[in-house]
Enzyme design. Sequence first.
Site, PDB file in Angstrom:
ATOM      1  N   GLU A  54       0.670  -1.361   0.611  1.00  0.00           N
ATOM      2  CA  GLU A  54      -0.023   0.254  -0.425  1.00  0.00           C
ATOM      3  C   GLU A  54       1.225   1.180  -0.288  1.00  0.00           C
ATOM      4  OE1 GLU A  54      -2.854  -0.849  -0.783  1.00  0.00           O
ATOM      5  OE2 GLU A  54      -3.188  -2.148  -0.321  1.00  0.00           O
ATOM      6  N   HIS A  64       1.915   2.480  -3.103  1.00  0.00           N
ATOM      7  CA  HIS A  64       0.646   3.243  -3.693  1.00  0.00           C
ATOM      8  C   HIS A  64       1.286   4.936  -3.343  1.00  0.00           C
ATOM      9  CE1 HIS A  64      -2.092   0.117  -6.131  1.00  0.00           C
ATOM     10  NE2 HIS A  64      -2.350  -0.498  -5.047  1.00  0.00           N
ATOM     11  N   HIS A 106       3.223   6.392  -5.074  1.00  0.00           N
ATOM     12  CA  HIS A 106       3.549   7.016  -7.082  1.00  0.00           C
ATOM     13  C   HIS A 106       2.237   8.268  -6.194  1.00  0.00           C
ATOM     14  CE1 HIS A 106       1.254   4.859 -10.532  1.00  0.00           C
ATOM     15  NE2 HIS A 106       1.779   5.891 -11.056  1.00  0.00           N
TER      16      HIS A 106
END
Length: 707
Positions: free
Chosen positions: A494, A497, A500
Amino acid sequence: MARLRLVAIAGTAFLCACGRAPVKFTDQNPFAAASTLPYQAPPFDRIHDADYQPAIEEGMRQQIAEVHAIATDTAAPTFDNTIIALEKSGALLRRVAKVFFALTQSNTDDTLQQVQTDEAPKLAAHNDAIYLNDTLFRRIKSLYDRRASLGLDSIKQFLVTRYYKDFVRSGALLSDSDKAKLRELNKEEATLTTDFQKRLLAATKAGAVHVTDSTRLAGLSPAELAASHEAAAGRKVAGWVLPLQNTTQQPAQAELTDRGVRQQLFEASTTRAEKGDSNDTRQVITRLAQLRAEKARLFGFPSWAAYVLDDQMAKTPAHAIKLLTDMVPASVAKAASEQADMQALIDRQHGGFKLQPWDWQYYAEQVRKAKYDLDESQIKPYFQLDTVLQDGVFYAANQLYGLTFKERHDIPVYHPDVRVFEVFGPDGKAIGLWYCDYFKRDAKSGGAWEDTFVDGTGLLGTHPVVFNVGNFTKPAPGQPALLTWDNVTTMFHEFGHALHALLTTVDYPRLAGTNVPTDFVEFPSQFNENWALYPAVFSHFAKHYQTGEPMPQALVDKIKRTKTFDQGFATTEYVAAALLDMAWHTLPTGPLVANVDSFETAALTGFHIAVPAVPPRYRSTYFAHIWGGGYSANYYAYMWAEVLDHDAFAWFTEHGGLTRANGKRFSDMILSRGGTGDMAVMYRAFRGRDPSVQPLLEARGLVGGRK
Ligand SMILES: [Zn+2]
């Protein structure tokens, strides 16, 4: 561990006609203006449940007014007065929806659920009102047609193209009669999808196995037996009930010693939705497959998969199918060797039978215990949550991307378990906020996910405000939070992500951060998981919470070895399901498939993956991802991203591993760039070639000798 995607789901939800007094939207509403907290963080200390609905409705009203003004502007269309204006539109709706949908997942209640039921169909209609606005589309098309001569840089041209595609893929370019056909097909598809979901739900419930003699359940733990007894009581029957899980294989098969019950459970699972009763899904799925082919033809594509993949990194069904079929020989061979190991065990035990699919879990578990037994209670003391976070997850991000983190106690949160960290870039400048909400509670959905409260975009002058949510077991008061290995990798996943979203340098909301195709979005997250077992990172965080001692090498080796355990089976059942998805969705327009089972057998045989002991993870009749979920012609995406993540990690291994220079390159070329270009081109520039499936095969233990 799938990332949650916040989309309004158009459903058959009925509007509440009860007599609640409507709350008016006023400038006192906490969403009325941008938050004045650092980074425009949501003012959770001022937000009440009653604030959401009026803000969502006013947000839609404002955006429709803004879109109308853009569409009817008398000035000729320009990038600024059309695309930029659209990017800026809907500020109030964006503000409230981000927070609302975050909380309906992680901290919901009856009020929020009712608002969700009321607003979901309205939000879907709101999207249609924008994307099927002909006047607006004419402006976008005019810009798209002239995009090369407008003096726009490559990212602006890409954004124009993205908008044009979004409209075209929603039907903007069709003739009036085709638009009418599309609306009819959409309506029928929505009805069939809902029908499929309803039938499958009922079929799964009805398929549960009822047992009246407890000796038949030998092997289950006392807690599982109690749960099974409770399941029977819930259905008002005597004895025990084994409810069906959504997959082909049923977890209880790993423990049930009675071979007959294992078979009964397996057959109940695989035939659940083809009993010729009102729960049978065969007519629904064959019409859905046919209808999607018809929709694709309206859009000028030979198949539904061709239409869907045209907007994905894979581009064509042939590319996705090649990835999957390239994995078939190694997966099937590994599964065969796993099967041989288990058959040898059966023979040593004088079983006197040939291993069947309902036996797989049971004997795999015996092999696992004998070969790799990993006792969670032995390793958990080395994984204290805060140490894993600060000395593992944050440490890797520091070594690679130069990030540092400082906990803040002055930012309001929606639950006392939530923690907030300010994130600083390599130059020491603050870049955003990151929240974590790791512990399970009743008001939270299952699984783990990442999303944002605020997207970082240059155009709106906003910094990323990102959150990770998990469902780890909360320790008793005063006790340390000790994690399983699965929890540890979930944290890294997680946070991938989150990186990102945090490292984005994109100006435009439509392209920023994690706004990338489905078959790319899991790449940064799965990639980040690789660092959890990387020696320099692992040894930095895996320390005994009482003594500070590093984990003994024998335990580390066990964790490493179990990574490849049973991967022949896992890969084969996944690839078989993904190819089945492709078989259904590469059908051209034509008559209904006459026989679902023969179609399925022919498809698996054609792809050389018809392995009797390893059936697909989902058979056609209960494949909810592709008939009832959002993964039609997209089930391959998990594996597609996994190829990228292992291939990219191999690049790091070839270039010195965990270094700041390597991290900077990955951030500059991938993480910071969001969806600002063709993902295949972006990846090729980073890797120096197209992705190779070889590192994935090695990581799954499918090549390089038997393990
Ligand atoms: Zn994910």
